[in-house]
Design an enzyme around this catalytic site. Structure first.
Site, PDB file in Angstrom:
ATOM      1  N   HIS A  68      28.692  36.463  30.762  1.00 23.20           N
ATOM      2  CA  HIS A  68      28.872  36.047  32.317  1.00 23.20           C
ATOM      3  C   HIS A  68      29.360  37.346  33.282  1.00 23.20           C
ATOM      4  CE1 HIS A  68      29.900  33.879  36.093  1.00 23.20           C
ATOM      5  NE2 HIS A  68      28.684  33.906  35.925  1.00 23.20           N
ATOM      6  N   LEU A 126      40.566  49.730  32.047  1.00 25.13           N
ATOM      7  CA  LEU A 126      39.443  50.472  31.842  1.00 25.13           C
ATOM      8  C   LEU A 126      38.267  51.170  31.896  1.00 25.13           C
ATOM      9  CD1 LEU A 126      41.826  53.871  34.470  1.00 25.13           C
ATOM     10  CD2 LEU A 126      40.562  52.301  35.306  1.00 25.13           C
TER      11      LEU A 126
END
EC number: 4.2.1.147
Length: 394
Positions: free
Chosen positions: A18, A49
């Protein structure tokens, strides 16, 4: 400045993905969120990142924020491994496929909030599910999906995996309203268990039942039919706002106010129902002229959601109540419920006369075959919403 939002859920089991996603230009709130994520670290939710491999971030740059608190190295490995790689690849592929304009890749940043269940184990599923969910979320964001029309179409059809489908409005008439006037809770629960589930069946908590057990009897009924639409028939004659609030507090979806009540009581009840997010019924039982009564209520600045043309059990030799339904709907923007004298063989006549809600009581609750009795009525009405629609994510 550009700021977009996307969301997607893909997969199944503990590895389900999700992704909640923000994408926008660096001078937008997306840029601020991106910088804050990297500058303000949070224990267990440390942003990272997205990299295609060590030393190679994506363009546009993407930061991943874990939704679930990372408590051990196994969870950290899943975030820094398949989830990180999946998000990075999805961002890069979105540029290659033109979902994100290549010429603007240096202008955008992406913030992806990723869900990894603590019990997730299969790294392949985690990778592919998160790859698909991230790319779909980006696509939806860039297309401003959903549009308002889609939201309005889907809002009453949607089935939430953790909540189910909760009816809050009567938007797709006709409905079968089953009036439960049995003043014995044990018997009521037995009847409810025999009634088939349908989003075109609603339940009236009758006045005798409410008087004996109180408004919160609805909570007991929800133990058997948790997602059902319940109308609390208080036949309010005074303190309309208080009784409407009591109904809402008991999780009723609608409250019934007597048309014999003072106009001020009806107005207060309707306004309180609106305030608390439930529907208002005005029951016209023993009201000599329902149309005139509605005109008086409308003149006071409100209208109920539903007008019930109610022939009492003690008055079943009088004219059928549905004869007035069409005239009311010509003059007022309301739904019309009719009660009294309705049998399976005349349901279509009642609907043709303008009824939106067919109210039956003893024909169901006192039937030897409760389920069979309900199905006889429902055979003249609509199937469940989207019964024949093949659902995937949407």
């Amino acid at each position: 400045m550009e700021f977009r939002i996307g969301e997607a859920l893909i997969g199944e089991g503990f590895e389900v993905a999700h992704v909640d996603l923000i994408i926008g230009t660096k001078d937008s709130p997306a840029g601020i969120a991106f910088a804050n994520a990297l500058a303000n670290l949070s224990a267990g939710h440390t942003p990272l990142l997205a990299v295609l491999r060590p030393n190679l971030i994506t363009k546009p740059p993407a930061v991943i924020v874990p939704k679930v608190t990372v408590k051990d190295m196994h969870q950290a490995e899943l975030i820094f491994g398949p989830a990180q790689a999946a998000v990075a690849k999805a961002v890069a592929d979105a540029v290659e496929e033109g979902i994100i304009p290549r010429e603007r890749a240096d202008e955008y940043v992406v913030v992806a909030s990723v869900f990894i269940h603590p019990n997730a184990k299969n790294k392949h599923k985690i990778y592919y599910y998160n790859y698909g969910a991230t790319k779909l979320a980006i696509k939806r964001a860039m297309q401003n999906f959903p549009d308002v029309d889609t939201v309005l179409y889907e809002k009453d059809r949607s089935f939430h995996p953790f909540v189910g489908r909760k009816l809050t409005k009567l938007w797709d008439p006709p409905y079968l309203q089953i009036a439960i006037d049995i003043p014995d809770l044990g018997e009521v629960l037995k009847v409810l268990e025999q009634i088939p589930d349908s989003d075109h069946i609603v339940f009236e908590v009758g006045t005798p039942l409410a008087k004996r057990y109180g408004c919160e009897v609805i909570l007991k009924l929800r133990e058997v039919k948790p997602d059902a639409f319940y109308i609390l028939d208080l036949k309010t004659l005074d303190v309309g706002n208080l009784e409407a609030r009591m109904a809402a507090d008991a999780t009723a979806n609608a409250v019934v106010i007597s048309g014999l009540a003072p106009t001020s009581t009806i107005v207060k009840g309707i306004r309180e129902a609106e305030k608390t997010g439930i529907l208002s019924y005005v029951d016209m039982m023993n009201v000599d002229d329902p149309i005139k009564r509605l005109e008086e209520i409308q003149k006071a600045g409100v209208l109920p959601n539903v007008v019930e043309l109610h022939r009492a059990i003690d008055s079943e030799d009088k004219e059928p109540p549905w004869m007035l339904a069409g005239k009311i709907k010509e003059k007022f923007s309301v739904l019309v419920a009719v009660a009294g004298g309705i049998r399976p063989e005349n349901v279509e006549e009642v609907i043709a006369a303008g009824a939106d809600i067919i109210v039956v009581g003893r024909a169901v609750t006192k039937a030897r075959d409760v389920e069979g009795a309900v199905r006889k009525f429902m055979s003249h009405m609509k199937p469940d919403t989207d019964q024949f629609r093949i659902m995937t994510d949407f």
